[in-house]
Structures are given as C-alpha cells and as structure tokens.
Design a protein around this motif. Structure first.
Motif, short mmCIF file in Angstrom:
data_model
loop_
_atom_site.label_atom_id
_atom_site.label_comp_id
_atom_site.label_asym_id
_atom_site.label_seq_id
_atom_site.Cartn_x
_atom_site.Cartn_y
_atom_site.Cartn_z
N SER A 58 19.39 10.71 6.03
CA SER A 58 18.54 9.59 5.64
C SER A 58 18.04 9.68 4.20
CB SER A 58 17.33 9.53 6.59
OG SER A 58 16.30 8.75 6.03
N ASP A 100 17.07 5.11 8.00
CA ASP A 100 17.18 4.22 6.85
C ASP A 100 17.19 2.75 7.26
OD1 ASP A 100 17.06 6.26 5.07
OD2 ASP A 100 19.20 6.33 4.63
N ASN A 136 15.81 7.72 2.98
CA ASN A 136 14.35 7.59 3.08
C ASN A 136 13.68 8.95 3.25
OD1 ASN A 136 13.96 4.83 2.84
ND2 ASN A 136 14.20 4.44 5.04
#
Lengths: 253, 253
Positions: B76, B7, B78
């Motif tokens: 994460s 991230d 993302n």
C-alpha cells in the motif's frame, strides 16, 4: 480420578453399537488412514506404550507390524476385557502385548520394564484428562531420545462449546457449528451416546504449551478435514463440513 | 496480484479511524503485548525484514530497540507514505530503516543487501496472500541459520466462514461464532470496514504444512485469547468470547 464412562452400562452399550474397533484398523478407516501418516513407516523392534488403548486395536496393529513389546493402558475394565479377548485368538500377542487397567489422571502411572519407549501413542484419550500436563511430563521422561509421541485428541473447536451443536442462524437460516467459550479451558459435560460425558476443553495454545513446554518438537500437525470425495460419499456426517473433529500431532523428543 | 485495499479510499479512511498504528507500539496494546512474547528479548544488531509492514510501527520499534537494519515491505502506497512520514520525525531511522512498496504475491520479492536476516516479522499480512507457500520458501532462504520467523495471522476459525458473524441459535437464543467451511481453504470476500475485502482462508494444518514443510521448527504458538480481566474491562468486543481472533507463531530455521 477420571470419569470411567466406558464402564457405565448405558454408555458402553451405546458405544459398542456406535463403533467397533475390536478388530485391527483397516486401510480405509477414515481416522486410521490419517493417523497412519503420523506414525513411523517401520516400527519393527519398537517398544511401544499405548496410552488409553481402549480395546487395543492400535496395540494389536503394532504387534502385527513387528513391535517388540506393547503396553496398553486404559481405565475401562470393559475395554481391557475386549482387548484381552481379542488377543486370545492371536497367539502372537502372548509375551508381546500386555493390557493393564490404569487411571491416567492418577500419577505417576506404572510403566512396563521396557521403558524408555521408542513410540508412545494416544488416540482419543487426552481430552478426558484433567491432569494432562504432569502425565505428558512423565511420558516424555519415558521416551528414548529421538522417540515419537503421536497424539490424537478431539479438536479444540469441537470441545469448546458448552452445549455443542449445529445451529441454524435465526436470521439467515444458515447452519454452522456453535463455536463459543473457546478461551475458557476446563471441564465440559456433554451428552454423547449417553448423558453426562465429562471431558476437558483445551485451546490449541494450551496443548502446545504442554507439549512444547516439556521439551518436545512438533513434527506433524493434521486436523481431521473431510475431502470432497468423503463428503460426497455420504459416509461422513454433514457436521464435518463445519469444523474439524480431531486434531492429530506427532512430536519428537 | 494481491488486492490492495489499503489504497482504496473508502477502506483507508475507515481503517485510519478504526486503528492508529502510526506510532510505536505501547506496552498495554492487547495485540502487541502478546506478540512481544514471541520475539527475542534482545534484537540489538539484528538485520530485520518486516513483511507487510503497513505504516511501519514494528519497523520503527525495531530500530528503537537497536536493530542494525530494517526493511519494511508493503503493497500500500498509503501505508508506506504514513511510515515514511513518521520516520521523518525520527532522525535515527535514516540509514537504518527503508520502506519499500512490494506486492507479496508477486515473487520473488526484492530483498535488501542485508539478507540473510536475523529476524523476519509479519503481522496481519499472510492471510491476504494467495501464493503464501512460495513466499515462505523465499523467506526461509533469506534467514540465517537459527533465525526466527514471527508470524501473526487471522485465526483459521475467524477466516473460515463465508459470511462470518455472531449468530443467535434459532432454538435456544444462545450466541456463537458461525464456524463453517473450515476445511475449504481458499478465497473469502467479506465486508469489514468497507465492502469486498479479499482474504485467503487456510486451516491450521495448511499453515503448518507451509511452515514445517519448508524446514522451520515451531518455537511458540499463541492464539489471541482474552483474559477475564480484559473481557470485564469492556475494552474487548463480546465476540472475542466465542473464538480467537489471531494466531501467532514463531519458527526457527
């Protein structure tokens, strides 16, 4: 057949000066105190095979510890002679401990009539063998169900490089072990105590394939890793900071 | 808590360019074709936990291969967002595949109501964790008897050096991997794709202690070793000739 470097005069003389394992192992021996943790606490009444027994230090320890019988096999006449001489001074070995010369690369090896065994032990021998897989197959057949195979070999990171040594980084000056050619299993010819020592590099995967692939289960796994105290004591060479020297494993049938 | 480098914008952008695992694995992927051999042939009806799922490539493969349920966990945002987006285009994932953000170093982790699982999978995650031992303890409790844990980590020879790199021997000019500090388990901070990637080096012994010590049995052991064809193809970096990059293992409860 295997190289019989222990019967080459230059190597045997250098080796005899390098290490003396003609006596039984002592508790503060750095290798033995690790290997001991892979062995059964109690081996009383065990029938034992010592594969690559050298001068028989483990075989004699086993007799002292209550084994019923021990067969020690080694290719070297020099080493077997040392073992037999050590046992002459130990009346308790008679009838219990037999030393026999055997090339472990020529199969099948001849076992004692005590087979199948309760314990098979092999320290610093398997990495000299070209035909390890069929030997292990024979050993597994010669184990009782539930018996242990305790193995100590030179660690794959130690055997991998073709010219193994500590190197100094050209740029930074930092020292390290020159790990290379790890994936290339096969013969390595190195200079150690004398020129031309022949051994066989196997990856960790290669060893596991051989042991697990022949019906054994991994029980313990122990690399020779120095403790901070051992490094500080100066008893251990600096190179042991870089890579493990030995790989010890025990397997159950 | 774990470092959440996926991230961090600099790392995530570099990583997204380096490798794209947003699709399902393909048969000629060098890592996957090895990992696949550690997995059961048939996972039909399996309840599966994917620990450190990243963008969920394995989780989606498992659903496609007939899994009953898959929970993918990753720290994460993302990566989880990438996974969810990929699943939007796959109506079959709905109700079968759940992605959840979780820091694997903060225990216990929250599992799905499908636990205990038939299979727990973790690729390239465990070497980022400080508290691996208690996590494995929890995972073993969440496995059905006979279930498999399939693990892929960076190889201990890869994680050992404090400044990992290929070095050139000052004397001979030969290249090698700078194996060093192998016995020193603990944090390593390295530059890979971006500066300051934090991971934890464990010895092979350390890993085995954690897995075998929590009641698992080793089934398969496979280091990432390049074949001669792969090296000749040029698809593989030269450094893979020196040391193995990954260590893959499967364990049975």
């Amino acid at each position: 057949m295997s190289q019989n470097i222990y019967d080459r005069q230059d190597f045997f003389e250098a080796y005899s000066k390098f290490i003396d394992r003609s006596n039984e192992p002592v508790d503060d021996d750095l290798l033995w105190k690790r290997l001991r943790t892979l062995l059964p606490e109690d081996i009383n009444g065990f029938d034992i095979l010592d594969v690559g027994c050298g001068s028989g230090w483990f075989s004699r320890w086993a007799v002292t510890s209550g084994a019923n019988s021990v067969l020690g096999l080694d290719i070297s006449q020099n080493m077997i002679a040392k073992g037999r001489k050590a046992s002459e001074a130990r009346p308790g070995d008679a009838g219990k401990l037999e030393y026999r010369i055997a090339d472990l690369d020529i199969l099948p090896i001849t076992l004692s009539d005590k087979a199948p065994y309760d314990l098979i032990f092999s320290s610093v021998a398997f990495h000299y063998l070209k035909n390890l897989e069929p030997l292990v197959k024979q050993l597994v057949e010669a184990m009782k169900p539930g018996a242990l195979l305790v193995v100590n070999v030179e660690h794959p990171t130690y055997t991998a490089p073709k010219t193994p040594r500590v190197v100094e980084d050209k740029e930074t000056g930092q020292k390290s072990w020159n790990l290379s050619a790890y994936h290339e299993e096969g013969e390595r010819v190195v200079d150690w105590l004398a020129p031309g020592l022949r051994k066989y590099h196997r990856t960790m995967t290669g060893y596991m394939d051989i042991f697990l692939g022949n019906g054994l289960s991994l029980v313990k796994f122990l690399e020779w890793l120095p403790t901070e105290e051992e490094l500080a004591s100066g008893d251990i060479d600096d190179v042991e900071q870089y890579r493990p020297l030995f790989l010890m494993m025990s397997f159950r049938k």
